[in-house]
Write a protein that holds these residues in place. Sequence first.
Motif, PDB file in Angstrom:
ATOM      1  N   ASP A 180      47.749  30.783  34.114  1.00 29.43           N
ATOM      2  CA  ASP A 180      47.083  29.510  34.201  1.00 29.43           C
ATOM      3  C   ASP A 180      46.081  29.805  32.848  1.00 29.43           C
ATOM      4  N   ASN A 215      50.934  28.250  37.255  1.00 33.33           N
ATOM      5  CA  ASN A 215      51.412  27.004  37.778  1.00 33.33           C
ATOM      6  C   ASN A 215      50.700  26.078  36.916  1.00 33.33           C
ATOM      7  N   HIS A 241      51.266  35.919  38.605  1.00 35.93           N
ATOM      8  CA  HIS A 241      50.337  35.026  38.892  1.00 35.93           C
ATOM      9  C   HIS A 241      49.631  35.090  40.085  1.00 35.93           C
ATOM     10  N   HIS A 263      45.410  33.469  40.170  1.00 39.07           N
ATOM     11  CA  HIS A 263      45.543  32.296  40.706  1.00 39.07           C
ATOM     12  C   HIS A 263      44.028  31.916  41.719  1.00 39.07           C
TER      13      HIS A 263
HETATM   14 FE   LIG Z   1      47.076  29.071  39.607  1.00 34.66          FE
END
Ligand SMILES: [Fe+2]
Length: 615
Positions: free
Chosen positions: A252, A286, A351, A385
Amino acid sequence: MVASELTDKEGSGFGERLAGGGGKGYLKAKKWRRMRSSIDWGKPSRVAGLIVLVSAFSLKEARERGVFLFMRSDVIGCWRKWSGVLVAAAGLALVLPGAHGAAGSLISKGPYLQAPASDTMLIMWESLADLPGKVRFGVEGQPDAEVGDVRPRMIKTATAGATNAVKVGAAPREFYIYEAALKDLKPGETYHYSVEFAGVRTATNHFKAFNPGAERVRFIAYGDSRSYPEAHARLTARFRQHAPDFILHTGDIVARGRDYTLWAREFFNPMANVINEAPFFPVIGNHEGDGTNYLAYFHPPGQRLWYSLDVGPAHVLGLDYRFTRSDSEQFRFAANDLMTSRAPWKIVMFHKPVFNIGGHVSDWGQTNYLPLFYRTKMDLVLAGHSHMYERFHPVAPRGERDWAITHITTGGGGAELYDSFDHPSLAVRESAHHYMVLEATRDALQARAIRDDGTLLDSFELKKTDGRMAADYLAQVYPEELLKLFYAATPSLASRVASPPGTNAPARLSLNLKPLAGWPAPARLEITLAPQSAPYYELEDPPLRATTPLTGQTNLAVWTTVRATGKRAITMNSDQELRPPLVLMAKVRCGEEETIAYGAPCRLAKTAATAADKP
Ligand SMILES: [Fe+2]
């Protein structure tokens, strides 16, 4: 790298500076106004500028640069009169080496370091121009080596044609990534380098060639740097003082990986004076989306999405969270990598955390990767995350007496913070922007978590003697089975209300108790408000006692009433969650096992009204 040598590098080429210019300060105002009214600089200078550009590039390229320059001029609102001057200035800058300083560089990102090995380093940069580049390098005072005629890879901008990406600003249709491989380096030697591109030489930066045989290695680890570049920059401003050998990032990196414009704003600008001297090793998160831009910018060793590196006593494995299956290529790579590594310290990063109490309550890799980590004696798991810091007590299955793993959630790199929660499995937790500094020698792995104001959030040390973990470390083990009980009970604690509670208008609050996944017996729950919610809400007659259904039975609806204390107005966010958050916690008991679990924040839902209507 030596901290005292590190100074801000001006003119390293960040941002788009093509629309700069002006330079009327030497004219007196009156004279300037007269000249301005009598001369139209626009037409002749536009013609001159285009001629210069055409001579510098091919006709096609000139047209594309021209379009881009006009677009930038429009942003500053004066292109009609001055766009020609700007075009001319940019064109002259291209064909007159040394005619401007580094601030006029056409490098839009970088230079930055990638893919280091004991005898190589990759110098990368980005430009909107397709031109040959050059890197000069050598030991201090002797920049006698060079990598010449560096040609780019052209990358189509991910936002072009994308339907689900949001454009923050103007993005070009394509950009160019340059990679210059410096070779024949001596391990551990410090090298100085500068990039020559479009007639401009960047400031000289330096790096230390990777040394697999080093007795000590120091590195930074952090994650979730997306969305708030000011918060990210508060952290990165402190990175240099630690003189890291490299930097790990748990994903991220930016808010929307497909959005070209975010990479400069959220990552390359805050990191400008760091990644030019310390290699950067990320894993995908993500928010990187499909990874188009991620893979354009980063070049980890070996495989691009999963890889490992050895530096001194540390072995680091980076994984792509999207692959969890044991029959995947990534899993085979990880298993072989970890089984063959003889490094004193094995560290893995990806992550989504394996264990995570706050935020997303992630449970990544529990089925396949966690057993592999025990089998191959992993020491430390780093993930992000969830935007907070969590350090778990060492975790191991009951019966495992020789090995335990420390899990860390280090997702405080700049994104909005999430609440963290107390839990008996956690040694330290805090909702704070932070980064970690780790230092490994053969016998010890020291780690610190540092807040954005420079204060110490956490510090700990792992020690081994002849490969065996210290007894006092193993004595702190929190059983993996109890964390599994936490995960099994958590879904039953997600609450819903039919209406927002008021101080004089209590609302019915319902829960949907589910059988404990993977547990043969039901759990007894004593449900109360989490400490973070207690100032703002009151449950009727707490604790609420309930028992989960047996496996195979249907879910069980239970409800109580909740009212607001009046300490703060109760509102709703866009996800229909109450604000301040209403979070339930429970003491969970299943046979002889006992732990604490938390539910997802309470939402407004029609199903809560249905449950409340039942007798
Ligand atoms: Fe994330």
